[in-house]
Structure formats: C-alpha cells, structure tokens
Scaffold this active site. Structure first.
Site, short mmCIF file in Angstrom:
data_model
loop_
_atom_site.label_atom_id
_atom_site.label_comp_id
_atom_site.label_asym_id
_atom_site.label_seq_id
_atom_site.Cartn_x
_atom_site.Cartn_y
_atom_site.Cartn_z
N ARG A 167 12.18 7.11 2.99
CA ARG A 167 10.73 7.04 3.16
C ARG A 167 10.33 6.22 4.38
O ARG A 167 9.32 6.53 5.05
CB ARG A 167 10.09 6.48 1.89
N ASP A 187 -7.01 3.51 -5.91
CA ASP A 187 -5.55 3.59 -5.79
C ASP A 187 -5.12 2.61 -4.71
O ASP A 187 -5.94 2.18 -3.88
CB ASP A 187 -5.10 5.01 -5.44
#
Length: 284
Positions: free
Chosen positions: A46, A154
C-alpha cells in the site's frame, strides 16, 4: 537539452523491522489500528503508491522523511488513507435495517419524536449512510415523521470524497430492494454506462466530514438518537474498543441506540448500555 529522468521505487525494496515498528506504532497511536508483523507485506504494497506519488525511491527515505524531517504534518492523512480498510456494501448486515424499519422507527414515531439525529461513524465510501437515508426517508414518507439528518464521518479522506459524490458502479447497489432502488437510485443518462448516483434528496440529508475515533472527544454537535459504528471495532484492541464505545455512549441521547457489527462485541465493558437485539444496544 537532456530530458530529466524518473526512477520508479524498486520492487525489491522492503521495509526493515525498525521502520516497520515505527510505522506500526504511529498508526496505532493515531488511528487505533493494530499493525502486527504479519501485515508488513500488506503495508509495503500500500505504501509503494505513496512512494510513487511523492517521488521517494525507498522505504528508508520515506521513513526518514516522515520521522526525521517533520514530514508527518503533511503525510499523515495520506499514510492513514493507505492503511485503512474500506469494505462496505449497501444494506450490509440487513437485520439492522430491518430492526430500524419494523421496531425502532415505529416506536419513535409513536412516542412523538419529530426529528432524528443519526450518525454513521465509519461511513467508508457512503453505502451505510445512504442505506440509512433510504430506510429513514421511506418510513417518513409513509408515516409523516420523524424528519432526520445524518452525519457521516470517516478517518479516510479518499473514501469521503467518493461518499460525497454519491456515484457508484451499478453492481454495488444490487442489494438495495427494488422499490427503494427505483425511488432513490438514478441511472446514468448515457445508455449502457454502468454507473448510478444517489438521489439528491438523500444526498441533501447527509453531512460528510473527517473524524478520528481516537480523538478524546467527538465534536458532532447535539447527542444522537442512532449511532452506527460497525465493523471498525474489530481493528482495535480491547482497551481502545472500550474507550471508543464509551465516547459513542457520551454522544447518545438517553434511550438512543448503538449498532455495532455482527462480528463485534461490547461484552465485559462497563457501559450504560443494554442489549435489545443482536448487536443492537440502547443507552440506559
């Protein structure tokens, strides 16, 4: 004139143990997400995108930049975006929405509740808050009340941008019941384009914003009648779970409801909650 050359980060480069431990410690302290050694390969995969985006050629250079040259001030949001998991679906764990439709909303309506405040505290790309809006809007249209507003938050800025747009691949809305899909999901005007958008009425009822559940206090305004915090507690250790759920309780009205994921539990925690259905709790 010679053209400037650009080198890609080497696929043979790896995060050494010292840097992995530093990254894992920061990620845990900032977000509550545990990053065990078994996830080192996942983290490398990632973060390679961050190396390409910044032009940094190795993990050693990247870690030196963020830890030794004040790079965290700029890089934290991107680093956390890179490591967060954002699995979501419309009408995920449908028993929760059935409970709302059949039991909770009729009870609130009968009690004369005129307006609901609802919070999707880990909203990901928006499927959960838009599902909530469909259920609430459908009930209000039939019963006449209550009106509602939804706060959707979020930690990841990437998913929030998707949620705010309310545009999805058509396959993603397949779980939405046909009657609700016909009312609240708009197909693309270009025939054959597999893209849909959530109806403006629902988008207007939701406010999106970034919020870190590790914050000592949640600045969400007045207490909520309903809070969804599903499939995020599983990424936290027990002490962090307790802190997060305690803060969520602080933001529930007396009698308000907390929904957690079906694989999660608050068993053993000293909290002002009683269980009223499977993974559904009421503040007492």
């Amino acid at each position: 004139m010679a053209l400037a050359s650009y080198s890609e980060p080497s696929s043979d480069d790896h995060i050494n143990k010292r840097n992995f431990d530093r990254l894992a410690r920061f990620i845990y302290e900032y977000s509550g997400i545990k990053m065990p050694a078994t996830k080192r390969t996942m983290l490398e995969g990632r973060l390679r995108r961050r190396l390409r985006a910044t032009g940094i050629l190795s993990f050693d250079e990247y870690c030196d930049y963020i830890f030794n040259h004040d790079g965290l001030e700029h890089e934290t949001v991107y680093l956390i975006d890179a490591v967060t998991t954002n699995k979501t679906d419309f009408f995920r764990e449908p028993n929760h929405f059935q409970y709302m439709r059949d039991r909770l909303l009729p009870t609130l309506h009968a009690a004369g509740t005129s307006r609901l405040r609802v919070w999707s505290s880990a909203c990901s790309t928006g499927a959960e808050p838009y599902t909530l809006a469909m259920v609430l809007e459908d009930f209000q249209s039939r019963a006449g009340s209550p009106d509602y507003t939804i706060l959707a938050t979020d930690l990841s800025t990437d998913v929030l941008s998707t949620a705010l747009a309310g545009v999805y691949n058509a396959d993603m809305v397949a779980p939405v019941p046909t009657a609700l899909r016909q009312r609240f999901v708009m197909e693309h005007m270009q025939k054959g384009r597999r893209e849909v958008r959530i109806h403006p009425r629902l988008r207007s009822k939701i406010g999106f914003g970034r919020l870190n559940l590790m914050d000592p206090q949640y600045t969400v305004g007045d207490p909520m009648h309903i809070i969804f915090c599903r499939n995020v507690l599983i990424y936290f250790d027990k002490p962090t779970q307790h802190k997060v759920v305690s803060r969520l309780c602080d933001n529930l009205v007396p009698g308000g409801h907390l929904f957690i994921g079906h694989s999660e539990t608050v068993s053993g925690f000293d909290l002002p909650l009683k269980q009223v259905a499977n993974t559904v709790f009421q503040r007492v």
